[in-house]
Write an enzyme that holds these catalytic residues in place. Sequence first.
Site, PDB file in Angstrom:
ATOM      1  N   TYR A 277       0.958  -1.116  -0.111  1.00  0.00           N
ATOM      2  CA  TYR A 277      -0.032  -0.072  -0.232  1.00  0.00           C
ATOM      3  C   TYR A 277       0.996   1.137   0.321  1.00  0.00           C
ATOM      4  O   TYR A 277       2.494   1.296  -0.662  1.00  0.00           O
ATOM      5  CB  TYR A 277      -1.085   0.189   0.838  1.00  0.00           C
ATOM      6  CG  TYR A 277      -1.580  -1.526   0.937  1.00  0.00           C
ATOM      7  CD1 TYR A 277      -3.028  -1.136  -0.120  1.00  0.00           C
ATOM      8  CD2 TYR A 277      -1.467  -2.560   1.670  1.00  0.00           C
ATOM      9  CE1 TYR A 277      -3.222  -2.277  -0.100  1.00  0.00           C
ATOM     10  CE2 TYR A 277      -2.783  -3.779   1.154  1.00  0.00           C
ATOM     11  CZ  TYR A 277      -3.406  -3.095   0.632  1.00  0.00           C
ATOM     12  OH  TYR A 277      -3.994  -4.576   0.228  1.00  0.00           O
TER      13      TYR A 277
ATOM     14  N   GLY B 156      -3.830 -13.989  12.279  1.00  0.00           N
ATOM     15  CA  GLY B 156      -5.148 -14.103  11.158  1.00  0.00           C
ATOM     16  C   GLY B 156      -6.024 -15.103  10.821  1.00  0.00           C
ATOM     17  O   GLY B 156      -7.473 -14.615  11.437  1.00  0.00           O
TER      18      GLY B 156
END
Length: 385
Positions: free
Chosen positions: A185, A327
């Site tokens: 990102y 996760g």
Amino acid sequence: MEKLFEPVRAGRLDLPHRIVMAPLTRSRAHQPGNVPTALNACYYAQRASAALIVSEATQVSMQGQGYAWTPGIHSREQIEGWRLVSDTVHEAGRRMFLQLWHVGRISHPALQPDQMLPVAPSAVRPAGEAFIENERGEGQLAPFVTPRPLQLMEMPYLVRQYTRGARNAQLAGMDGVEVHGANGYLLDQFAESRTNRRGDEYGGAVENRARLLIEAVETCCDVWGSDAVGVRISPLSTFNDIGDDDPEETFGYIAEKLNDFKLAYLHVVNPAAAAVEKGLPPEPAALRMVELIRRKWRGTLMLCGGFDRDSAESWLELGRADLIAFGRKFLANPDLPERFRRGAPLNQSDPATFYGGGAKGYTDYPTLEQEHGERPKACVDETWR
Ligand SMILES: Cc1cc2nc3c(=O)[nH]c(=O)nc-3n(C[C@H](O)[C@H](O)[C@H](O)COP(=O)(O)O)c2cc1C
């Protein structure tokens, strides 16, 4: 006692054990407006067994959005929504950091204000597709476009998006923020050489490429105090078409430079995740990177990626990390620490319900107690919004 269940300090937080809930985008914010809801609050509160919850990536601005239905932290409604989430998590007795996100080029005009081009360090189009909403309100993939390179005069505005995000996270009652410097990102696009072709003070040498990341961290530390700020990076990852010509130089520098702030923690996406998940020894380059960061970074280190209970315990015992974030296992097991403690079997996560939708595959993964007949608790009034 197993290392996993030993307490540890992370900045201003005294954590009761070392099992963290990793940031997980679930694309279930209320529309229009990308506002967190009571359902989101319920999901997080269910996972309050984590030593620390790191929220899903949360855009700091409309420009920072890259996927349909992800929550933001730039409007009043979003602050109120996150306030409900943090209140609910606090009632359940746990702490939560908000992950601050700007996607840069990993977006699409359909998600941008006035359908403008996504922004990036340089006009380098990522391979792959963006996840947008079509006219029928359904999710759809659309090819990435060539982003607009940011002008030098815009850079202070980029930093201010993080300042505002950090302040809004305070208003929302969070316990801290995690700066999302990972996964290809915006901040990672600047830091890694293959997406940064700039000739100004934000490009070229690693000190320049890392500048925006460091400025974003600095402003968050100014707002919060550095002991309530974490940073996430993902060395050697190729996710979102990212890459660096000399990753050891780039990430060695970043890990070292971040020592200037006494951060709560550095969070590293495990470069050896794939091997660890398969039960194989880490590739030499991945292990070298983990050891390099451990050497350079002098604070609390969190690793995430591919771990199960045994590999997490063994990596902690080898001294490679202080905290392990999970996760997919936390996504599917709201009581993950308890399951680890008892050696109980785990629910498997269902990728079909990762992104978008409602309660299914979100708040309906059972705890051990529920598997033994206990009724699920109502967490919050779901008519809130
Ligand atoms: C559904 C899903 C959503 C994710 N969203 C984010 C995110 O918002 N921010 C982030 O930094 N990483 C995100 N990740 C990466 C996870 O935080 C984590 O690094 C990855 O799942 C590997 O850990 P695991 O093997 O324990 O699942 C996401 C992963 C998954 C599976």
